[in-house]
Motif scaffolding. Structure first.
Motif, PDB file in Angstrom:
ATOM      1  N   LEU A  87     -55.890  16.193   6.240  1.00 30.64           N
ATOM      2  CA  LEU A  87     -57.316  16.067   6.474  1.00 30.64           C
ATOM      3  C   LEU A  87     -57.515  16.721   8.006  1.00 30.64           C
ATOM      4  CD1 LEU A  87     -58.397  12.176   5.854  1.00 30.64           C
ATOM      5  CD2 LEU A  87     -59.147  14.445   4.749  1.00 30.64           C
ATOM      6  N   LEU A  88     -56.510  16.579   8.855  1.00 28.72           N
ATOM      7  CA  LEU A  88     -56.446  17.401   9.918  1.00 28.72           C
ATOM      8  C   LEU A  88     -56.276  18.908   9.658  1.00 28.72           C
ATOM      9  CD1 LEU A  88     -55.903  17.876  12.977  1.00 28.72           C
ATOM     10  CD2 LEU A  88     -53.664  17.645  12.585  1.00 28.72           C
ATOM     11  N   PHE A  89     -55.695  19.441   8.772  1.00 27.88           N
ATOM     12  CA  PHE A  89     -55.557  20.781   8.330  1.00 27.88           C
ATOM     13  C   PHE A  89     -56.483  21.251   7.882  1.00 27.88           C
ATOM     14  CE2 PHE A  89     -51.966  24.041   8.920  1.00 27.88           C
ATOM     15  CZ  PHE A  89     -52.410  24.933   7.810  1.00 27.88           C
ATOM     16  N   ARG A  90     -57.383  20.421   7.159  1.00 20.19           N
ATOM     17  CA  ARG A  90     -58.762  20.991   6.534  1.00 20.19           C
ATOM     18  C   ARG A  90     -59.734  21.349   7.531  1.00 20.19           C
ATOM     19  NH1 ARG A  90     -62.142  22.972   4.700  1.00 20.19           N
ATOM     20  NH2 ARG A  90     -63.921  22.428   3.225  1.00 20.19           N
ATOM     21  N   VAL A 223     -46.797  31.737   9.448  1.00 21.31           N
ATOM     22  CA  VAL A 223     -48.185  32.095   9.473  1.00 21.31           C
ATOM     23  C   VAL A 223     -48.967  30.791   9.996  1.00 21.31           C
ATOM     24  CG1 VAL A 223     -50.481  32.499   8.111  1.00 21.31           C
ATOM     25  CG2 VAL A 223     -48.366  33.865   7.740  1.00 21.31           C
ATOM     26  N   ILE A 224     -48.672  29.566   9.146  1.00 18.93           N
ATOM     27  CA  ILE A 224     -48.964  28.294   9.763  1.00 18.93           C
ATOM     28  C   ILE A 224     -48.819  27.831  11.228  1.00 18.93           C
ATOM     29  CG2 ILE A 224     -49.169  25.685   9.125  1.00 18.93           C
ATOM     30  CD1 ILE A 224     -48.614  26.572   6.180  1.00 18.93           C
ATOM     31  N   ALA A 225     -47.621  28.416  11.583  1.00 13.31           N
ATOM     32  CA  ALA A 225     -47.215  28.159  13.119  1.00 13.31           C
ATOM     33  C   ALA A 225     -48.215  28.833  13.975  1.00 13.31           C
ATOM     34  CB  ALA A 225     -45.752  28.501  13.119  1.00 13.31           C
ATOM     35  N   GLY A 226     -48.341  30.089  13.555  1.00 14.13           N
ATOM     36  CA  GLY A 226     -49.189  30.930  14.256  1.00 14.13           C
ATOM     37  C   GLY A 226     -50.864  30.440  14.356  1.00 14.13           C
ATOM     38  N   CYS A 227     -51.234  29.766  13.101  1.00 15.68           N
ATOM     39  CA  CYS A 227     -52.353  29.057  13.118  1.00 15.68           C
ATOM     40  C   CYS A 227     -52.533  27.968  14.335  1.00 15.68           C
ATOM     41  CB  CYS A 227     -52.702  28.451  11.801  1.00 15.68           C
ATOM     42  SG  CYS A 227     -54.410  27.760  11.655  1.00 15.68           S
ATOM     43  N   ALA A 228     -51.258  27.198  14.095  1.00 15.78           N
ATOM     44  CA  ALA A 228     -51.222  26.098  15.329  1.00 15.78           C
ATOM     45  C   ALA A 228     -51.286  26.522  16.427  1.00 15.78           C
ATOM     46  CB  ALA A 228     -49.923  25.296  14.842  1.00 15.78           C
ATOM     47  N   GLY A 229     -50.572  27.591  16.887  1.00 18.07           N
ATOM     48  CA  GLY A 229     -50.603  28.336  18.040  1.00 18.07           C
ATOM     49  C   GLY A 229     -52.305  28.888  18.698  1.00 18.07           C
ATOM     50  N   LYS A 253     -52.042  18.312  20.435  1.00  8.36           N
ATOM     51  CA  LYS A 253     -51.599  17.135  19.732  1.00  8.36           C
ATOM     52  C   LYS A 253     -51.855  17.666  18.374  1.00  8.36           C
ATOM     53  CE  LYS A 253     -52.883  12.456  18.783  1.00  8.36           C
ATOM     54  NZ  LYS A 253     -53.552  11.122  19.132  1.00  8.36           N
ATOM     55  N   ASP A 254     -53.014  18.322  17.872  1.00  3.83           N
ATOM     56  CA  ASP A 254     -53.171  18.733  16.439  1.00  3.83           C
ATOM     57  C   ASP A 254     -52.127  19.688  16.157  1.00  3.83           C
ATOM     58  OD1 ASP A 254     -55.603  17.103  16.609  1.00  3.83           O
ATOM     59  OD2 ASP A 254     -57.001  18.918  16.539  1.00  3.83           O
ATOM     60  N   GLY A 255     -51.841  20.579  17.130  1.00  7.13           N
ATOM     61  CA  GLY A 255     -50.820  21.706  16.663  1.00  7.13           C
ATOM     62  C   GLY A 255     -49.382  21.228  16.390  1.00  7.13           C
ATOM     63  N   ILE A 256     -49.235  20.296  17.334  1.00 10.35           N
ATOM     64  CA  ILE A 256     -47.423  19.511  17.103  1.00 10.35           C
ATOM     65  C   ILE A 256     -47.552  18.719  15.830  1.00 10.35           C
ATOM     66  CG2 ILE A 256     -46.199  17.609  18.099  1.00 10.35           C
ATOM     67  CD1 ILE A 256     -47.042  18.476  20.973  1.00 10.35           C
TER      68      ILE A 256
END
Length: 331
Positions: A87-90, A223-229, A253-256
């Motif tokens: 849900l967070l990723f959504r 790519v997902i790690a880049g999105c978290a950044g 917090k969301d990125g971690i």
């Protein structure tokens, strides 16, 4: 509306809620929402009236019944991976799409530059690596690099390297997202050049069947790690109604949380690269099965499953708790 008219209009419904309790979760949720609307109106226009306290008592009673029907079987670990993280990723799917397009653009740029400048490949991958790959190709062993090292030692080295790269992609977001974009561009060019090297030698399809056995988990994870950044950078640039420091805390917090999920995925990619990719002559069916299974997992967990939960009414609330429809639970 006058208070007497407000009471006359709704009193029969309130008495029904009070005198006819029900156990159906959906009906309880509907009653609770209805009472919240009434309570909001009453607090606005009759804040010190007895009717306001009466409605508040009804709502509190239904809330307690809802709480008793809460799904306790969902543990914290299961809750995080089954509901909270998807849900967070959504919430960040659009940002993920931007990150993916950005990464693919530099992949294409790397391949295009390699096709028009022979020195570009060596400039990106280095003379030693290119020479080794060309020797392996000449010896009819184009993917020999995956066979030369002990698989256990190879696993630890690759896992550490992949996790470190992903960590840099994430932490780079603290520089207003520019650090993450830099690492995305750098890795995108490298992937494009690396893939072109094999296509240029007529080994394009074979390289897909071999290299992407682990790459199907590894590259999307980066790519997902880049999105978290970028989530981190976005929280700094666009704090919205929050204070900038509070927005940064939420973004971090969301990125971690996203990075926590990537660690086992990257570990699995390292296992495949160390123990499976070296078997370059495996049957086509087996290779395709691993590729499709990895692709299905990445698309399923990070894209389709979050959309499915959202359509079913699951929500990640502002306080970080998960709303599960049908139980009115906030877990």
């Amino acid at each position: 509306m006058r208070e007497s008219l407000f009471i006359k209009k709704n009193l029969s419904r309130w008495k029904q809620y009070q005198e006819e309790p029900i156990d159906d979760p959906d009906e309880m949720a509907e009653r609770f929402v209805s009472l919240l609307d009434d309570l909001s109106y009453a607090k606005t226009f009759y804040s010190f009236s007895k009717v306001t306290r009466y409605i508040n008592g009804l709502a509190a009673g239904i809330y307690r019944r809802i709480y008793q029907h809460r799904k306790e079987e969902v543990g914290r670990f299961q809750l995080f991976f089954k509901y909270e993280l998807p849900l967070l990723f959504r919430q960040y799917h659009r940002l993920l799409l931007f990150t993916l397009v950005f990464f693919l653009a530099f992949c294409i740029l790397g391949a295009f530059s390699s096709a028009h400048d022979e020195t570009f490949v060596r400039g990106v991958l280095g003379d030693e690596y290119v020479n080794m790959t060309e020797r392996n190709i000449a010896n009819n062993n184009p993917f020999g690099v995956y066979k030369d090292t002990n698989p256990v030692i190879m696993f630890f080295g690759i896992a550490a390297n992949n996790i470190t790269i992903s960590f840099f992609c994430f932490v780079g977001g603290i520089f207003l997202g520019l650090g993450s974009l830099y690492f995305m561009a750098q890795n995108g060019v490298m992937v494009g050049v690396f893939q072109y090297l094999f296509f240029a030698h007529g080994l394009g399809w074979k390289s897909v069947l071999v290299i992407w056995i682990h790459g199907m988990l590894e590259i999307p994870s980066i790519v997902i790690a880049g999105c978290a950044g970028l989530i981190l950078g976005k929280s700094l640039l666009f704090p919205g109604t929050r204070k900038r420091l509070d927005s940064l805390r939420k973004g971090a917090k969301d990125g971690i949380k996203i990075m926590v999920m990537l660690v086992p995925v990257l570990t699995a990619a390292a296992i495949l690269e160390s123990f499976v990719t070296r078997h370059t002559e495996m049957p086509l069916v087996l290779s395709m099965f691993i590729l499709l299974a990895s692709l299905s997992f990445m698309l399923g967990y990070f894209i389709f499953y979050p959309i499915y939960l959202h359509k079913k009414g699951y929500r990640l609330q502002a306080n970080g708790k998960v709303f599960i429809p049908g139980t009115f639970s906030k877990l």
